[in-house]
Design a protein around this motif. Structure first.
Motif, PDB file in Angstrom:
ATOM      1  N   TRP A   6       0.807  -1.222   0.000  1.00 26.57           N
ATOM      2  CA  TRP A   6       0.000   0.000   0.000  1.00 26.57           C
ATOM      3  C   TRP A   6       0.842   1.275   0.000  1.00 26.57           C
ATOM      4  N   GLU A   7       2.143   1.134   0.204  1.00 27.21           N
ATOM      5  CA  GLU A   7       3.044   2.283   0.117  1.00 27.21           C
ATOM      6  C   GLU A   7       3.762   2.360  -1.227  1.00 27.21           C
ATOM      7  N   SER A   8       3.634   1.311  -2.030  1.00 25.69           N
ATOM      8  CA  SER A   8       4.355   1.255  -3.303  1.00 25.69           C
ATOM      9  C   SER A   8       3.801   2.287  -4.280  1.00 25.69           C
ATOM     10  N   PRO A   9       4.665   2.957  -5.008  1.00 20.36           N
ATOM     11  CA  PRO A   9       4.193   3.974  -5.956  1.00 20.36           C
ATOM     12  C   PRO A   9       3.502   3.349  -7.160  1.00 20.36           C
ATOM     13  N   PHE A  10       2.580   4.076  -7.722  1.00 19.13           N
ATOM     14  CA  PHE A  10       1.900   3.700  -8.952  1.00 19.13           C
ATOM     15  C   PHE A  10       2.908   3.662 -10.088  1.00 19.13           C
ATOM     16  N   VAL A  11       2.683   2.800 -11.091  1.00 19.20           N
ATOM     17  CA  VAL A  11       3.656   2.652 -12.173  1.00 19.20           C
ATOM     18  C   VAL A  11       3.681   3.846 -13.122  1.00 19.20           C
ATOM     19  N   LEU A  12       2.644   4.661 -13.101  1.00 23.54           N
ATOM     20  CA  LEU A  12       2.610   5.865 -13.915  1.00 23.54           C
ATOM     21  C   LEU A  12       2.647   7.095 -13.016  1.00 23.54           C
ATOM     22  N   ASP A  13       2.887   8.236 -13.621  1.00 24.41           N
ATOM     23  CA  ASP A  13       3.034   9.470 -12.837  1.00 24.41           C
ATOM     24  C   ASP A  13       2.101  10.547 -13.397  1.00 24.41           C
ATOM     25  N   PRO A  14       0.774  10.304 -13.333  1.00 30.48           N
ATOM     26  CA  PRO A  14      -0.150  11.321 -13.836  1.00 30.48           C
ATOM     27  C   PRO A  14      -0.163  12.537 -12.925  1.00 30.48           C
ATOM     28  N   HIS A 240     -12.740  -7.618 -23.776  1.00 30.10           N
ATOM     29  CA  HIS A 240     -11.494  -7.064 -24.308  1.00 30.10           C
ATOM     30  C   HIS A 240     -10.406  -7.384 -23.280  1.00 30.10           C
ATOM     31  N   VAL A 241      -9.461  -8.225 -23.665  1.00 31.36           N
ATOM     32  CA  VAL A 241      -8.446  -8.713 -22.728  1.00 31.36           C
ATOM     33  C   VAL A 241      -7.132  -7.979 -22.941  1.00 31.36           C
ATOM     34  N   VAL A 242      -6.565  -7.513 -21.846  1.00 24.47           N
ATOM     35  CA  VAL A 242      -5.235  -6.899 -21.845  1.00 24.47           C
ATOM     36  C   VAL A 242      -4.323  -7.833 -21.058  1.00 24.47           C
ATOM     37  N   ASP A 243      -3.323  -8.381 -21.726  1.00 19.98           N
ATOM     38  CA  ASP A 243      -2.407  -9.312 -21.072  1.00 19.98           C
ATOM     39  C   ASP A 243      -1.115  -8.608 -20.652  1.00 19.98           C
ATOM     40  N   VAL A 244      -0.637  -8.978 -19.479  1.00 20.00           N
ATOM     41  CA  VAL A 244       0.643  -8.479 -18.957  1.00 20.00           C
ATOM     42  C   VAL A 244       1.499  -9.719 -18.692  1.00 20.00           C
ATOM     43  N   PRO A 245       2.151 -10.265 -19.720  1.00 20.32           N
ATOM     44  CA  PRO A 245       2.778 -11.582 -19.588  1.00 20.32           C
ATOM     45  C   PRO A 245       3.760 -11.708 -18.431  1.00 20.32           C
ATOM     46  N   ASN A 246       4.508 -10.661 -18.151  1.00 21.68           N
ATOM     47  CA  ASN A 246       5.521 -10.736 -17.091  1.00 21.68           C
ATOM     48  C   ASN A 246       5.063 -10.084 -15.791  1.00 21.68           C
ATOM     49  N   GLY A 247       3.802  -9.701 -15.733  1.00 20.80           N
ATOM     50  CA  GLY A 247       3.306  -9.007 -14.555  1.00 20.80           C
ATOM     51  C   GLY A 247       2.817  -9.950 -13.482  1.00 20.80           C
ATOM     52  N   HIS A 249       0.439 -10.289  -9.720  1.00 21.87           N
ATOM     53  CA  HIS A 249      -0.731  -9.702  -9.082  1.00 21.87           C
ATOM     54  C   HIS A 249      -0.279  -8.425  -8.381  1.00 21.87           C
ATOM     55  N   GLY A 250      -0.883  -7.294  -8.768  1.00 19.09           N
ATOM     56  CA  GLY A 250      -0.402  -6.015  -8.253  1.00 19.09           C
ATOM     57  C   GLY A 250       0.714  -5.425  -9.079  1.00 19.09           C
ATOM     58  N   PHE A 251       0.812  -5.832 -10.351  1.00 19.60           N
ATOM     59  CA  PHE A 251       1.896  -5.348 -11.218  1.00 19.60           C
ATOM     60  C   PHE A 251       1.919  -3.830 -11.327  1.00 19.60           C
ATOM     61  N   ASP A 252       0.743  -3.191 -11.181  1.00 20.28           N
ATOM     62  CA  ASP A 252       0.654  -1.746 -11.362  1.00 20.28           C
ATOM     63  C   ASP A 252       1.260  -0.966 -10.200  1.00 20.28           C
ATOM     64  N   ALA A 253       1.709  -1.690  -9.166  1.00 18.65           N
ATOM     65  CA  ALA A 253       2.486  -1.069  -8.088  1.00 18.65           C
ATOM     66  C   ALA A 253       3.822  -1.770  -7.888  1.00 18.65           C
ATOM     67  N   LEU A 254       3.924  -3.037  -8.316  1.00 23.54           N
ATOM     68  CA  LEU A 254       5.110  -3.839  -8.020  1.00 23.54           C
ATOM     69  C   LEU A 254       6.089  -3.950  -9.179  1.00 23.54           C
ATOM     70  N   ASP A 255       5.596  -3.908 -10.406  1.00 20.24           N
ATOM     71  CA  ASP A 255       6.445  -4.129 -11.579  1.00 20.24           C
ATOM     72  C   ASP A 255       6.534  -2.848 -12.392  1.00 20.24           C
ATOM     73  N   HIS A 256       7.547  -2.064 -12.110  1.00 19.36           N
ATOM     74  CA  HIS A 256       7.688  -0.776 -12.790  1.00 19.36           C
ATOM     75  C   HIS A 256       8.431  -0.974 -14.106  1.00 19.36           C
ATOM     76  N   THR A 257       7.679  -1.490 -15.086  1.00 12.81           N
ATOM     77  CA  THR A 257       8.227  -1.798 -16.397  1.00 12.81           C
ATOM     78  C   THR A 257       7.387  -1.101 -17.459  1.00 12.81           C
ATOM     79  N   GLU A 258       7.922  -1.004 -18.655  1.00 16.64           N
ATOM     80  CA  GLU A 258       7.151  -0.423 -19.754  1.00 16.64           C
ATOM     81  C   GLU A 258       5.944  -1.296 -20.077  1.00 16.64           C
ATOM     82  N   ALA A 263       0.122  -1.564 -20.280  1.00 13.64           N
ATOM     83  CA  ALA A 263      -1.108  -2.287 -19.971  1.00 13.64           C
ATOM     84  C   ALA A 263      -2.099  -1.399 -19.242  1.00 13.64           C
ATOM     85  N   VAL A 264      -1.629  -0.612 -18.287  1.00 12.86           N
ATOM     86  CA  VAL A 264      -2.529   0.278 -17.545  1.00 12.86           C
ATOM     87  C   VAL A 264      -3.129   1.318 -18.484  1.00 12.86           C
TER      88      VAL A 264
END
Length: 278
Positions: A6-14, A240-247, A249-258, A263-264
């Motif tokens: 819950w402290e992990s930053p979001f993968v994007l910086d809007p 409509h399916v969006v796949d994150v092959p290397n992500g 659970h919680g990739f949008d805070a844990l996996d800071h990748t392109e 995907a987000v």
């Protein structure tokens, strides 16, 4: 000591949006005049008992800002689940948040969506089974789509896969097989106008579901997503399916990748297309 989820930053910086707190609902407000489409962000449940209010997590504040920067007014209700019986109250709060948005003069009351995360996926069934006319689209990111083994009994209402068992079309309409391109890769868009299947003549209108799947999903969650996807395709549910092959659970805070960032953005933009379609 590592950073808590819950402290992990979001993968994007809007750019942060203006946030209004209305009791147990936060509104992330876009700039600009006129009426905006709106989305209820349904955060994951149950949360760790020691975690702060999910509305204050960088992850969900990030999603609120991400929607607001594209002109969408986002509502994030505070939700608490300690047992399956709490799902009734949580479902009511989600519905109340949608009505709060529809009553807001800044919102186009006929252009709403709902976006579910993690364990909140159990709440999808209500909206798939009996969608209101104003519901333009649904999204679910690494969702739990069936109760886990070993849980206490859960009302079938909270088994989204059961909501897919809808009456078949009447007349000459026949089941339509899933298109071979109905799964997207992160950041890509299906061929065609929007890459989204339209409802078939003779059957009730069903909101399209934008489903984001993590390739390294938790082993207890992955089978629920797979089973749901198989049934949805067999039943011709707009998907409509969006796949994150290397992500994970919680990739949008844990996996800071392109891959995660793409995907987000794809999930957001696809949901936005549904909200703004004629």
């Amino acid at each position: 000591m590592g950073t808590s989820f819950w402290e992990s930053p979001f993968v994007l910086d809007p750019r942060p949006a203006a946030v209004e707190r209305h009791g147990d609902v936060d509104l992330h407000v876009p700039t600009g005049d006129g009426q905006h489409p709106a989305v209820v962000i349904v955060h994951g449940v149950p949360g760790p008992p020691e975690a702060p209010d999910a509305r204050d997590w960088p992850l969900y504040r990030g999603y609120g800002a991400l929607l607001a920067e594209r002109g969408v007014l986002a509502a994030i209700p505070q939700l608490t689940v300690a047992s399956p019986d709490d799902l009734y109250a949580v479902a009511a709060r989600v519905a109340a948040a949608a009505e709060l948005l529809r009553a807001d003069s800044r919102v186009d009351a006929d252009r709403l969506g709902l976006w579910f995360f993690s364990g909140a996926g159990l709440l999808l069934g209500d909206w798939l089974r009996d969608p209101p006319r104003w519901l333009r689209g649904l999204a679910a990111t690494y969702p739990l789509l069936a109760p886990l083994p070993g849980w206490p009994p859960v009302d079938p209402r909270f088994r989204p896969i059961d909501a897919l068992d809808l009456p078949a079309p009447t007349g000459d309409a026949t089941a339509t097989p899933a298109r071979p391109d109905d799964t997207t890769t992160p950041g890509s868009v299906d061929s065609g106008d929007t890459g989204i299947d339209a409802a078939r003549p003779g059957e009730p209108a069903r909101p399209t579901l934008v489903l984001t799947r993590a390739g390294r999903e938790r082993p207890e969650v992955a089978p629920t997503i797979e089973a749901f996807t198989v049934v949805a395709r067999r039943r011709g549910i707009p998907l409509h399916v969006v796949d994150v092959p290397n992500g994970q659970h919680g990739f949008d805070a844990l996996d800071h990748t392109e891959e995660s960032r793409a995907a987000v953005r794809t999930a957001r933009d696809t949901l936005l297309d549904l909200l703004t379609a004629p």
